[in-house]
Design a protein around this motif. Structure first.
Motif, PDB file in Angstrom:
ATOM      1  N   PRO A  42      36.473  46.058  32.250  1.00 51.34           N
ATOM      2  CA  PRO A  42      37.335  45.524  33.578  1.00 51.34           C
ATOM      3  C   PRO A  42      37.485  44.172  33.892  1.00 51.34           C
ATOM      4  CG  PRO A  42      35.537  46.268  34.326  1.00 51.34           C
ATOM      5  CD  PRO A  42      35.567  46.420  32.615  1.00 51.34           C
ATOM      6  N   VAL A  43      38.226  43.275  34.581  1.00 56.50           N
ATOM      7  CA  VAL A  43      38.062  41.733  34.874  1.00 56.50           C
ATOM      8  C   VAL A  43      37.496  41.999  36.544  1.00 56.50           C
ATOM      9  CG1 VAL A  43      39.355  39.965  35.696  1.00 56.50           C
ATOM     10  CG2 VAL A  43      39.466  40.996  32.419  1.00 56.50           C
ATOM     11  N   VAL A  44      38.611  43.213  37.583  1.00 58.23           N
ATOM     12  CA  VAL A  44      38.521  42.958  38.334  1.00 58.23           C
ATOM     13  C   VAL A  44      38.720  44.479  38.719  1.00 58.23           C
ATOM     14  CG1 VAL A  44      39.905  42.876  41.048  1.00 58.23           C
ATOM     15  CG2 VAL A  44      39.469  41.663  39.758  1.00 58.23           C
ATOM     16  N   ARG A  45      37.072  45.762  38.536  1.00 61.82           N
ATOM     17  CA  ARG A  45      37.089  47.120  38.428  1.00 61.82           C
ATOM     18  C   ARG A  45      38.730  47.778  39.645  1.00 61.82           C
ATOM     19  NH1 ARG A  45      33.575  50.152  37.642  1.00 61.82           N
ATOM     20  NH2 ARG A  45      34.072  52.864  38.341  1.00 61.82           N
ATOM     21  N   ASP A  46      39.151  48.645  39.033  1.00 63.97           N
ATOM     22  CA  ASP A  46      40.792  49.525  39.180  1.00 63.97           C
ATOM     23  C   ASP A  46      41.283  48.968  39.019  1.00 63.97           C
ATOM     24  OD1 ASP A  46      38.915  51.437  39.842  1.00 63.97           O
ATOM     25  OD2 ASP A  46      38.574  51.290  41.482  1.00 63.97           O
ATOM     26  N   ARG A  47      41.762  47.282  38.892  1.00 61.90           N
ATOM     27  CA  ARG A  47      43.283  46.178  38.668  1.00 61.90           C
ATOM     28  C   ARG A  47      43.776  45.769  37.995  1.00 61.90           C
ATOM     29  NH1 ARG A  47      46.230  46.666  43.216  1.00 61.90           N
ATOM     30  NH2 ARG A  47      44.923  46.994  45.185  1.00 61.90           N
ATOM     31  N   LEU A  48      42.474  44.545  37.105  1.00 62.18           N
ATOM     32  CA  LEU A  48      42.491  44.389  36.115  1.00 62.18           C
ATOM     33  C   LEU A  48      41.509  44.283  34.845  1.00 62.18           C
ATOM     34  CD1 LEU A  48      44.781  41.983  34.759  1.00 62.18           C
ATOM     35  CD2 LEU A  48      43.182  40.198  36.610  1.00 62.18           C
ATOM     36  N   PHE A  49      42.154  44.335  33.885  1.00 58.62           N
ATOM     37  CA  PHE A  49      41.282  45.084  32.888  1.00 58.62           C
ATOM     38  C   PHE A  49      41.997  44.345  31.289  1.00 58.62           C
ATOM     39  CE2 PHE A  49      42.743  48.502  34.925  1.00 58.62           C
ATOM     40  CZ  PHE A  49      41.438  48.903  35.612  1.00 58.62           C
ATOM     41  N   TRP A  50      41.075  44.235  30.210  1.00 54.99           N
ATOM     42  CA  TRP A  50      41.571  43.188  29.373  1.00 54.99           C
ATOM     43  C   TRP A  50      40.641  44.143  27.918  1.00 54.99           C
ATOM     44  CZ3 TRP A  50      36.744  42.389  26.142  1.00 54.99           C
ATOM     45  CH2 TRP A  50      35.846  42.316  26.351  1.00 54.99           C
ATOM     46  N   SER A  79      44.709  50.023  25.907  1.00 60.41           N
ATOM     47  CA  SER A  79      44.212  49.353  26.857  1.00 60.41           C
ATOM     48  C   SER A  79      42.942  49.366  27.624  1.00 60.41           C
ATOM     49  CB  SER A  79      44.980  49.423  28.556  1.00 60.41           C
ATOM     50  OG  SER A  79      46.223  49.746  28.070  1.00 60.41           O
ATOM     51  N   GLY A  80      42.633  48.613  28.094  1.00 61.44           N
ATOM     52  CA  GLY A  80      40.922  48.782  28.789  1.00 61.44           C
ATOM     53  C   GLY A  80      40.908  49.384  29.994  1.00 61.44           C
ATOM     54  N   SER A  81      39.501  49.313  30.654  1.00 62.18           N
ATOM     55  CA  SER A  81      39.168  50.341  31.693  1.00 62.18           C
ATOM     56  C   SER A  81      38.381  49.831  32.095  1.00 62.18           C
ATOM     57  CB  SER A  81      39.679  51.867  30.660  1.00 62.18           C
ATOM     58  OG  SER A  81      38.051  52.356  30.223  1.00 62.18           O
ATOM     59  N   ASN A  82      37.995  50.846  33.771  1.00 64.21           N
ATOM     60  CA  ASN A  82      36.624  50.405  33.988  1.00 64.21           C
ATOM     61  C   ASN A  82      35.569  50.454  33.287  1.00 64.21           C
ATOM     62  OD1 ASN A  82      38.182  50.023  36.867  1.00 64.21           O
ATOM     63  ND2 ASN A  82      38.364  51.836  37.358  1.00 64.21           N
ATOM     64  N   LEU A 142      45.708  41.786  27.808  1.00 66.60           N
ATOM     65  CA  LEU A 142      45.483  42.239  29.991  1.00 66.60           C
ATOM     66  C   LEU A 142      46.964  43.155  30.849  1.00 66.60           C
ATOM     67  CD1 LEU A 142      45.718  38.284  30.810  1.00 66.60           C
ATOM     68  CD2 LEU A 142      43.437  40.744  31.258  1.00 66.60           C
ATOM     69  N   ASP A 143      45.689  43.910  31.209  1.00 65.01           N
ATOM     70  CA  ASP A 143      46.555  45.272  31.874  1.00 65.01           C
ATOM     71  C   ASP A 143      46.470  44.983  33.642  1.00 65.01           C
ATOM     72  OD1 ASP A 143      48.189  47.807  30.179  1.00 65.01           O
ATOM     73  OD2 ASP A 143      46.191  46.404  29.077  1.00 65.01           O
ATOM     74  N   TRP A 144      47.660  45.035  34.330  1.00 64.50           N
ATOM     75  CA  TRP A 144      46.763  44.834  36.262  1.00 64.50           C
ATOM     76  C   TRP A 144      47.617  46.061  36.451  1.00 64.50           C
ATOM     77  CZ3 TRP A 144      49.939  39.946  38.694  1.00 64.50           C
ATOM     78  CH2 TRP A 144      49.574  39.763  40.126  1.00 64.50           C
TER      79      TRP A 144
END
Length: 301
Positions: A146-154, A99-102, A196-198
């Motif tokens: 990250p797409v949105v830090r600490d929230r959404l990752f790609w 998964s993605g991360s910050n 995508l991870d949310w």
């Protein structure tokens, strides 16, 4: 980063005692790697990715292949399965994807292998083809962030293979040695994974993943026109929702859709000649259209 032949994630099962890993052929279905656990038929092994099944329930084995680049965890269950393994009469394999991360992350790779650094496939060299051609190129990349830090990752990954090999046809009958020839066996593969991870909060997490396996090869048969063109395409869509309901209660919901297609096609040369498959007994010589072509398999679940 283990050196796996073909970079197929299922090759990791070789690390487990009591497991036998075998290779398929480009002229068949999508089970390029078969995994037999504790002496059971490899077609009975249950294979899941992120908990979603990728088994071919028609011929057995895996209907989709994954690059080793996307593997985060690899689990082999030989016996005493827990409920999460699902129903199986043999062993089970589960792959957890990355998964993605910050942190922004990226890798790229390229592997090249040809006949100058490959062993001869037989103990004695064939005078018709003393140095068999082999050209295998594997290359690709993985990137995440990250797409949105600490929230959404790609995360996204592409893994491609281009292989050019040959096979020798040597008739067993001296009257047919004029049919001796070298057959080209091209094989191309493209593996994709996009995820995508949310993080919805401390108790809720969701992820959505799409993976695709597409490959095209030409192999088998007697004379070159008797080969078959084999095309496989497999797609997996998987949505996962993880809920921590309490200190001793966790719910995990998954929904997935798999689509698989396989086509056996006659070669253009065989179609141009227009006559059915004809074999010369005890000579390993077959003319005409491959007798298993055309045919197709279409699965959706």
């Amino acid at each position: 980063h283990l050196p796996l032949n073909g970079r197929n994630a299922l090759e990791l099962a070789r690390l487990q005692p009591g497991v036998l890993v075998g290779s398929g052929v480009p002229s068949g279905k999508n089970t390029f790697v078969g995994v037999s656990i504790a002496g059971e038929d490899s077609r009975a092994t249950r294979i899941t990715v992120d908990g979603g099944s990728v088994n071919d329930y028609v011929t057995g084995g895996a209907l989709q292949n994954f690059s080793q680049e996307v593997v985060q965890e690899f689990q082999v269950s030989v016996g005493n399965f827990d409920p999460s393994t699902g129903i199986t009469s043999a062993g089970a394999i589960n792959i957890i994807t990355r998964s993605g991360s910050n942190a922004w992350h990226g890798t790229a790779f390229a592997f090249v292998r040809d006949n100058s650094i490959a062993a001869n496939p037989a103990l004695e060299r064939n005078p018709l083809n003393p140095r068999p051609q082999l050209d295998r190129e594997q290359y690709g990349w993985l990137a995440s962030g990250p797409v949105v830090r600490d929230r959404l990752f790609w995360l996204t990954s592409i893994d491609r293979t281009r292989q050019r090999g040959v096979a020798v046809l040597n008739p067993n009958n001296v009257d047919l040695t004029s049919f001796s020839t070298i057959k080209k066996e091209p094989f191309d593969v493209m593996l994709q994974t996009h995820k995508l991870d949310w993080n919805l909060g401390q108790r809720h997490r969701m992820n959505l993943r799409y993976s695709r396996d597409g490959n095209l090869g030409r192999a088998g048969g007697g004379l070159p026109e008797n080969q078959r063109i084999n095309q496989n395409s497999a797609d997996q869509y998987l949505l996962n929702w993880n809920l921590v309901a309490g200190p001793n209660w966790v719910n995990d919901y998954r929904i997935q859709f798999n689509k698989y297609s396989n086509y056996y096609k006659p070669t253009p040369e065989a179609l141009a000649l227009g006559y059915p498959a004809t074999s010369v007994r005890q000579a390993s010589v077959t003319f005409g259209i491959d007798d298993n072509s055309p045919q197709s398999t279409l699965l959706g679940r």
